[in-house]
Design a protein around this motif. Structure first.
Motif, mmCIF file in Angstrom:
data_model
loop_
_atom_site.group_PDB
_atom_site.id
_atom_site.type_symbol
_atom_site.label_atom_id
_atom_site.label_comp_id
_atom_site.label_asym_id
_atom_site.label_seq_id
_atom_site.Cartn_x
_atom_site.Cartn_y
_atom_site.Cartn_z
ATOM 1 N N TYR A 293 0.809 -1.240 -0.032
ATOM 2 C CA TYR A 293 0.102 -0.216 -0.020
ATOM 3 C C TYR A 293 0.805 1.384 0.059
ATOM 4 O O TYR A 293 0.302 2.428 -0.071
ATOM 5 C CB TYR A 293 -0.928 0.129 1.208
ATOM 6 C CG TYR A 293 -1.799 -0.913 1.465
ATOM 7 C CD1 TYR A 293 -2.620 -1.713 -0.129
ATOM 8 C CD2 TYR A 293 -2.384 -1.451 2.487
ATOM 9 C CE1 TYR A 293 -3.262 -2.794 0.143
ATOM 10 C CE2 TYR A 293 -3.546 -2.191 2.364
ATOM 11 C CZ TYR A 293 -3.824 -2.935 1.357
ATOM 12 O OH TYR A 293 -5.002 -4.003 1.550
ATOM 13 N N VAL B 50 3.181 -0.075 8.453
ATOM 14 C CA VAL B 50 2.313 0.526 9.739
ATOM 15 C C VAL B 50 2.891 -0.092 10.892
ATOM 16 O O VAL B 50 3.686 -1.029 11.038
ATOM 17 C CB VAL B 50 0.903 0.664 9.697
ATOM 18 C CG1 VAL B 50 0.387 1.622 8.741
ATOM 19 C CG2 VAL B 50 0.317 -0.734 9.257
ATOM 20 N N CYS C 278 -2.595 1.850 12.588
ATOM 21 C CA CYS C 278 -3.530 1.168 11.762
ATOM 22 C C CYS C 278 -4.780 1.453 12.677
ATOM 23 O O CYS C 278 -4.808 0.876 13.914
ATOM 24 C CB CYS C 278 -3.267 -0.388 11.699
ATOM 25 S SG CYS C 278 -4.846 -1.161 10.952
ATOM 26 N N SER C 279 -6.012 1.925 12.038
ATOM 27 C CA SER C 279 -7.115 2.180 12.934
ATOM 28 C C SER C 279 -7.969 0.801 13.261
ATOM 29 O O SER C 279 -8.447 0.699 14.336
ATOM 30 C CB SER C 279 -8.002 3.075 12.361
ATOM 31 O OG SER C 279 -8.332 2.558 10.875
ATOM 32 N N MET C 280 -7.670 -0.117 12.453
ATOM 33 C CA MET C 280 -8.299 -1.450 12.922
ATOM 34 C C MET C 280 -7.459 -2.180 14.181
ATOM 35 O O MET C 280 -8.248 -2.455 15.107
ATOM 36 C CB MET C 280 -7.924 -2.403 11.855
ATOM 37 C CG MET C 280 -8.572 -3.871 12.270
ATOM 38 S SD MET C 280 -8.008 -5.085 11.109
ATOM 39 C CE MET C 280 -8.868 -4.983 9.663
ATOM 40 N N ASN D 164 -2.776 -7.614 12.271
ATOM 41 C CA ASN D 164 -3.129 -6.131 12.296
ATOM 42 C C ASN D 164 -3.570 -5.859 13.861
ATOM 43 O O ASN D 164 -4.784 -5.578 14.088
ATOM 44 C CB ASN D 164 -4.082 -5.534 11.616
ATOM 45 C CG ASN D 164 -3.842 -5.889 10.127
ATOM 46 O OD1 ASN D 164 -3.046 -6.740 9.684
ATOM 47 N ND2 ASN D 164 -4.208 -4.973 9.060
ATOM 48 N N CYS E 23 -11.624 -2.721 9.122
ATOM 49 C CA CYS E 23 -10.942 -1.773 8.250
ATOM 50 C C CYS E 23 -11.714 -0.623 7.980
ATOM 51 O O CYS E 23 -12.540 -1.116 6.987
ATOM 52 C CB CYS E 23 -10.089 -2.428 7.300
ATOM 53 S SG CYS E 23 -9.256 -1.370 6.267
ATOM 54 N N VAL F 195 -10.824 1.293 5.708
ATOM 55 C CA VAL F 195 -10.701 1.456 4.018
ATOM 56 C C VAL F 195 -11.527 0.307 3.528
ATOM 57 O O VAL F 195 -12.307 0.649 2.496
ATOM 58 C CB VAL F 195 -9.244 1.109 3.814
ATOM 59 C CG1 VAL F 195 -8.836 1.301 2.321
ATOM 60 C CG2 VAL F 195 -8.266 2.173 4.473
ATOM 61 N N HIS F 196 -11.465 -0.885 3.778
ATOM 62 C CA HIS F 196 -12.174 -2.059 3.127
ATOM 63 C C HIS F 196 -13.459 -1.989 3.310
ATOM 64 O O HIS F 196 -14.304 -2.511 2.627
ATOM 65 C CB HIS F 196 -11.519 -3.458 3.384
ATOM 66 C CG HIS F 196 -9.921 -3.539 2.753
ATOM 67 N ND1 HIS F 196 -8.813 -3.049 3.587
ATOM 68 C CD2 HIS F 196 -9.704 -3.863 1.717
ATOM 69 C CE1 HIS F 196 -7.794 -3.032 2.946
ATOM 70 N NE2 HIS F 196 -8.498 -3.710 1.652
ATOM 71 N N GLU G 160 -10.662 -8.601 4.195
ATOM 72 C CA GLU G 160 -11.151 -7.389 5.250
ATOM 73 C C GLU G 160 -12.460 -6.697 4.777
ATOM 74 O O GLU G 160 -12.906 -5.898 5.577
ATOM 75 C CB GLU G 160 -10.091 -6.428 5.284
ATOM 76 C CG GLU G 160 -8.805 -6.718 6.096
ATOM 77 C CD GLU G 160 -7.820 -5.730 6.195
ATOM 78 O OE1 GLU G 160 -8.018 -4.523 5.923
ATOM 79 O OE2 GLU G 160 -6.544 -6.144 6.642
ATOM 80 N N CYS H 78 -5.625 4.300 2.358
ATOM 81 C CA CYS H 78 -5.182 4.134 3.710
ATOM 82 C C CYS H 78 -4.422 5.333 4.263
ATOM 83 O O CYS H 78 -3.110 5.467 3.878
ATOM 84 C CB CYS H 78 -4.338 2.728 3.993
ATOM 85 S SG CYS H 78 -3.937 2.727 5.584
ATOM 86 N N THR I 16 -2.966 6.211 7.047
ATOM 87 C CA THR I 16 -1.836 5.935 7.729
ATOM 88 C C THR I 16 -0.697 5.224 6.889
ATOM 89 O O THR I 16 0.476 5.809 7.115
ATOM 90 C CB THR I 16 -2.054 5.028 9.001
ATOM 91 O OG1 THR I 16 -2.892 3.990 8.572
ATOM 92 C CG2 THR I 16 -3.086 5.672 10.095
ATOM 93 N N MET I 17 -0.987 4.668 6.125
ATOM 94 C CA MET I 17 0.203 4.058 5.307
ATOM 95 C C MET I 17 0.873 4.977 4.325
ATOM 96 O O MET I 17 1.944 5.169 4.380
ATOM 97 C CB MET I 17 -0.395 3.114 4.181
ATOM 98 C CG MET I 17 -0.708 1.538 4.712
ATOM 99 S SD MET I 17 0.721 0.649 4.790
ATOM 100 C CE MET I 17 0.084 -0.922 5.310
HETATM 101 FE FE1 SF4 Z 1 -4.995 -0.853 8.887
HETATM 102 FE FE2 SF4 Z 1 -4.871 0.527 6.507
HETATM 103 FE FE3 SF4 Z 1 -4.610 -1.879 6.512
HETATM 104 FE FE4 SF4 Z 1 -6.857 -0.781 6.935
HETATM 105 S S1 SF4 Z 1 -5.821 -0.744 5.016
HETATM 106 S S2 SF4 Z 1 -6.277 -2.473 8.006
HETATM 107 S S3 SF4 Z 1 -6.317 0.872 8.270
HETATM 108 S S4 SF4 Z 1 -3.184 -0.863 7.572
#
Ligand code: SF4
Ligand code: 13P
Length: 379
Positions: free
Chosen positions: A53, A88, A114-116, A150, A238, A240-241, A266, A330, A332-333
């Motif tokens: 990512y 991350v 990573c928010s998850m 994660n 997640c 994002v997903h 995810e 994402c 944070t990435m």
């Molecule tokens: Fe975490 Fe980003 Fe992966 Fe989602 S896409 S699980 S927020 S690292």
């Protein structure tokens, strides 16, 4: 490549580092020369690991690229003294846990979380486990805790200490099978979607799974249902997903006949059920790679990877688009920038280790047990 011998330099964990602000005001493309020159000087003493990512301006400097499983293996096998993790926080922690005592792991921006992973805190998980014991959910055939990669190191350690293990999206099936050979139930942390998708693929019905909400008494589930469940899914996701919806698959089916839909596990169960295939980031790449010329794909995962695949495969006659028209980022990435990479590398050249990620020995011990179980079950 012959590198400078850093053993001779006064490396310190903290100290006067070159100001990051100085780097952050420079344009991206001006960092390339600095990164290359620093890598040249560091030679084999430093390796850069890059998750799929990461943006192109960063990942092009990676010695190893991969999904979280492949990168964990690479981290466990490299002999480099410095591991610069472009990914991350939980990935860098994992590299520190699996690495040898003399290796040091660096995360170029400490805000790359990573928010998850943040959705399961150790105190909440301990409370959950106590409740499961009190409600006699752990009695009978027993229960094993299984955490997605994660997650923070203390959650991994929690699982290791209680006979459980870690998995990634590419080893989740094997991890579930391993756990079910040893116990009647699984507590799966922290991604409810990966847990549900994996358990369902193994033949476990949706009504045999419950979702534990850490903000509610007894997880918000009737004790009877907890006792009857085979899988207890932590209420994490997640962001994002989770944005990919079944409607997005329906639109592709309507507007792009013949296009294959590939999604990351995810994504929600409803999306995964409609997709042609699910897979980790590495698996998604592999599926496109192996497809014949003329194939086309709508991919449900992070937008930097999707855009890179679109560019990479277009000359080979394969079309790749994002499943959701707007594309999911994402954030944070994305925090790992070429400026942060140049800053960490140039500090290393000057003998300073900045942004080191270190897991304390007690958590490391049990987290390593849980991670090694993962590495042993998947080859
Ligand atoms: Fe975490 Fe980003 Fe992966 Fe989602 S896409 S699980 S927020 S690292
Ligand atoms: P992979 O292991 O598939 O690379 O996934 C990691 C991740 O964080 C996906 O959001």
């Amino acid at each position: 490549m012959n590198g400078l011998l850093l053993e001779d330099l006064p490396v310190q964990v903290t100290g006067e580092s070159c100001s990051l602000d100085h780097y952050l005001v420079q344009p991206d493309e001006t960092m390339d020369g600095s990164i290359r020159a620093a890598r040249e000087k560091l030679g084999t003493q430093a390796v850069v690991l890059g998750h799929h990512y990461q943006r192109d301006e960063v990942i092009r400097f990676a010695d190893f690229t991969g999904d979280s499983y492949k990168l964990a293996k690479a981290a466990a096998q490299t002999d480099a003294k410095y591991l610069i993790f472009c990914g991350v926080h939980f990935m860098a922690e994992t590299a520190d846990i699996l690495g040898r005592p003399w290796q040091q792991v660096i995360l170029p921006d400490l805000n790359a979380g990573c928010s998850m992973a943040d959705m399961a805190e150790i105190g909440q998980v301990e409370d959950c486990w106590e409740s499961l014991e009190r409600l006699r959910v752990t009695a009978g055939d027993g229960i094993l805790p299984l955490t997605y990669m994660n997650s923070a190191a203390d959650i991994k350690a929690f699982c290791g200490e209680r006979g459980g293990l870690v998995c990634t999206s590419s080893s989740a099936r094997e991890a579930f099978e391993w756990a079910f050979q040893r116990a009647g139930k699984i507590l799966f942390l922290p991604d409810q979607h990966l847990g549900r998708n994996t358990a369902f693929a193994l033949g476990i019905a949706l009504n045999e799974m419950v979702v534990w909400d850490p903000y509610q008494l007894n997880g918000g589930v009737e004790p009877e249902r907890l006792r009857a469940a085979r899988v207890i899914l932590w209420k994490g996701h997640c962001s994002v997903h989770q944005r990919f919806l079944p409607e997005h698959v329906d639109r592709v089916r309507r507007e792009e006949p013949g296009m294959q839909v590939l999604v990351h596990p995810e994504c929600r169960w409803e999306v995964c059920q409609k997709a042609d295939a699910l897979g980790s980031t590495e698996r998604i790449i592999e599926l496109i790679e192996k497809a014949p010329e003329g194939s086309s794909f709508a991919v449900g995962t992070e937008i930097h990877l999707v855009n890179r695949l679109a560019r990479q495969f277009a000359p080979r006659g394969k079309r790749v688009i994002t499943l959701d028209e707007s594309g999911c980022l994402c954030t944070t990435m994305y925090r790992i920038s070429p400026q942060h990479l140049a800053w960490t590398l140039e500090n290393l050249v000057d003998g300073r280790v900045v942004n080191r990620i270190q897991v304390d020995s007690e958590r490391k011990r049990w987290a390593r047990v849980a991670l090694n179980r993962m590495l042993e079950i998947k080859h």
